[in-house]
Design a protein around this motif. Structure first.
Motif, PDB file in Angstrom:
ATOM      1  N   GLU A 239       0.761  -0.667   0.005  1.00  0.00           N
ATOM      2  CA  GLU A 239      -0.408  -0.095  -0.106  1.00  0.00           C
ATOM      3  C   GLU A 239       1.045   0.998   0.102  1.00  0.00           C
ATOM      4  OE1 GLU A 239      -3.274  -0.276   3.498  1.00  0.00           O
ATOM      5  OE2 GLU A 239      -3.964  -1.534   2.803  1.00  0.00           O
ATOM      6  N   ALA A 240       1.895   1.412   0.790  1.00  0.00           N
ATOM      7  CA  ALA A 240       3.037   2.198   0.672  1.00  0.00           C
ATOM      8  C   ALA A 240       3.975   2.691  -0.496  1.00  0.00           C
ATOM      9  CB  ALA A 240       3.947   2.320   1.673  1.00  0.00           C
ATOM     10  N   ALA A 241       3.769   1.242  -1.649  1.00  0.00           N
ATOM     11  CA  ALA A 241       4.678   1.498  -2.756  1.00  0.00           C
ATOM     12  C   ALA A 241       5.696   1.603  -2.555  1.00  0.00           C
ATOM     13  CB  ALA A 241       3.653   2.315  -3.759  1.00  0.00           C
ATOM     14  N   VAL A 242       6.626   1.143  -1.342  1.00  0.00           N
ATOM     15  CA  VAL A 242       8.155   1.533  -1.135  1.00  0.00           C
ATOM     16  C   VAL A 242       9.070  -0.111  -2.264  1.00  0.00           C
ATOM     17  CG1 VAL A 242       7.496   1.455   1.292  1.00  0.00           C
ATOM     18  CG2 VAL A 242       7.833  -1.127   0.838  1.00  0.00           C
ATOM     19  N   ASP A 243      10.009   0.523  -2.102  1.00  0.00           N
ATOM     20  CA  ASP A 243      11.441   0.258  -3.358  1.00  0.00           C
ATOM     21  C   ASP A 243      11.463  -1.172  -1.961  1.00  0.00           C
ATOM     22  OD1 ASP A 243      10.846   1.569  -5.555  1.00  0.00           O
ATOM     23  OD2 ASP A 243      12.059   3.471  -4.518  1.00  0.00           O
ATOM     24  N   GLY A 244      12.145  -1.969  -3.132  1.00  0.00           N
ATOM     25  CA  GLY A 244      12.668  -2.929  -2.534  1.00  0.00           C
ATOM     26  C   GLY A 244      11.771  -3.969  -1.870  1.00  0.00           C
TER      27      GLY A 244
END
Length: 350
Positions: A239-244
């Protein structure tokens, strides 16, 4: 021992209005592999006070400050190659990382440090091991410490590549509640007037919290992550669209540390929810605009209606005996006019 060295640190349990920062620091103290805490906020928000207070709760109590002008050798240590050749043994001069072992390494204005220095610092903070190499000679030593970096957003941001390396992040704001400001100032004035008496008044609470930290450290390995906990962490990170995947790992470690601090029998999804803000604050990315669930449901309901209308229109054209080609435009009347230079053909005889 001079008076400055004998002066005790402000008690951690006496901090006022710093609940989010206190919890983040405690989690990093229980499991230093979380990767440290980045504290962002304006001047005068007790960032260094909280870091020193945490060090006083740890068994070793070491509090090491990394100055802005420090070199890489001062940070990681140096090797004496002449002694290695002469004595056939590695002679290691410890750096700040070695001194901070089992304590707190405090970096003020970390956003103003050279990137190479911050990168080396974060590597050791996550692994707990420092390796110094020089001309084929290497030395390795344990360096487990709680990394606390602070920054003032007005003085510049930390590069995203380095920002992500910090495990947790807390943002501090100026306090505009008059009652809370009074409590903060009264506590500080009482400490400055008589540090020993002020610390004695909080000694019991300090001892109890130090015991909780030690017990939580011992209980870490006995706590396992269930599938429900993994699912909740993955859901929040998506949901936070984080990288990695670093956010997932840090979130699970922080949830386990919180469960251990609370003496919980197992890690629950609720522990993940409680640490999510500190994990995602500096990693969250904006997703592209997407229709809301309500809009998606309306579009789904409209699709059969549009399909029925299209089929009815096509059926009416078939019944009328007209099947126009795709893209064909309806005929339009054009006024006739004489064309010069054209010889009319003779009329046919009947």
């Amino acid at each position: 021992m001079n008076q400055a060295a004998a002066r005790p640190a402000f008690p951690f349990t006496a901090l006022v209005g710093q609940a989010s920062l206190q919890r983040a620091l405690l989690l990093a103290a229980i499991d230093p592999a979380i990767g440290g805490v980045l504290v962002s906020g304006p001047r005068g928000t007790a960032k260094s006070t909280a870091a020193r207070a945490l060090a006083a709760l740890l068994p070793d109590g070491a509090f090491v400050t990394l100055p802005l002008g420090a070199s890489e050798e001062k940070l990681i240590g140096t090797l004496d190659l002449e002694a290695a050749l002469r004595e056939s043994a590695v002679r290691f001069a410890p750096g700040l990382l070695a001194r901070a072992h089992d304590g707190v390494l405090y970096v003020d204005e970390v956003n103003l440090l050279p990137d190479a220095l911050v990168d080396a610092l974060l590597d050791v903070a996550a692994s707990g091991v420092n390796t110094v190499e020089r001309d084929g000679v290497s030395h390795t030593h344990d360096a487990r410490f709680v990394l606390v970096g602070t920054m003032n957003p007005e003085e510049g941001e930390l590069r995203p590549q380095l920002l992500d390396r910090f495990g947790l992040m807390v943002e501090l704001d100026n306090r505009y509640d008059t009652a809370e400001r009074q409590r903060i100032v009264k506590a500080r004035l009482a400490f400055d007037a008589n540090p020993q008496a002020f610390c004695a008044a909080h000694a019991e609470a300090q001892s109890a919290l130090a015991a909780r930290i030690a017990a939580a450290r011992a209980a870490l390995e006995s706590l396992a992550w269930s599938d429900a906990v993994h699912e909740r962490a993955a859901q929040l990170c998506v949901e936070a669209a984080v990288d990695g995947m670093r956010a997932d790992l840090v979130m699970l470690r922080a949830a386990r540390a919180l469960a251990a601090l609370e003496s919980a029998a197992q890690i629950a999804p609720e522990h993940v929810d409680q640490v999510a803000d500190a994990v995602l604050l500096h990693r969250r990315r904006a997703l592209p605009d997407q229709p809301s669930p309500t809009q998606q449901q309306q579009q789904h309901q409209q699709q059969p209606q549009r399909r029925d209308e299209s089929q009815k229109s096509l059926q009416s054209e078939v019944n009328a005996g007209s099947q126009p080609d795709w893209g064909e435009l309806p005929p339009e009347p054009v006024a006739a006019r004489a064309v010069k230079g054209v010889i009319p053909l003779p009329a046919k005889k009947r």
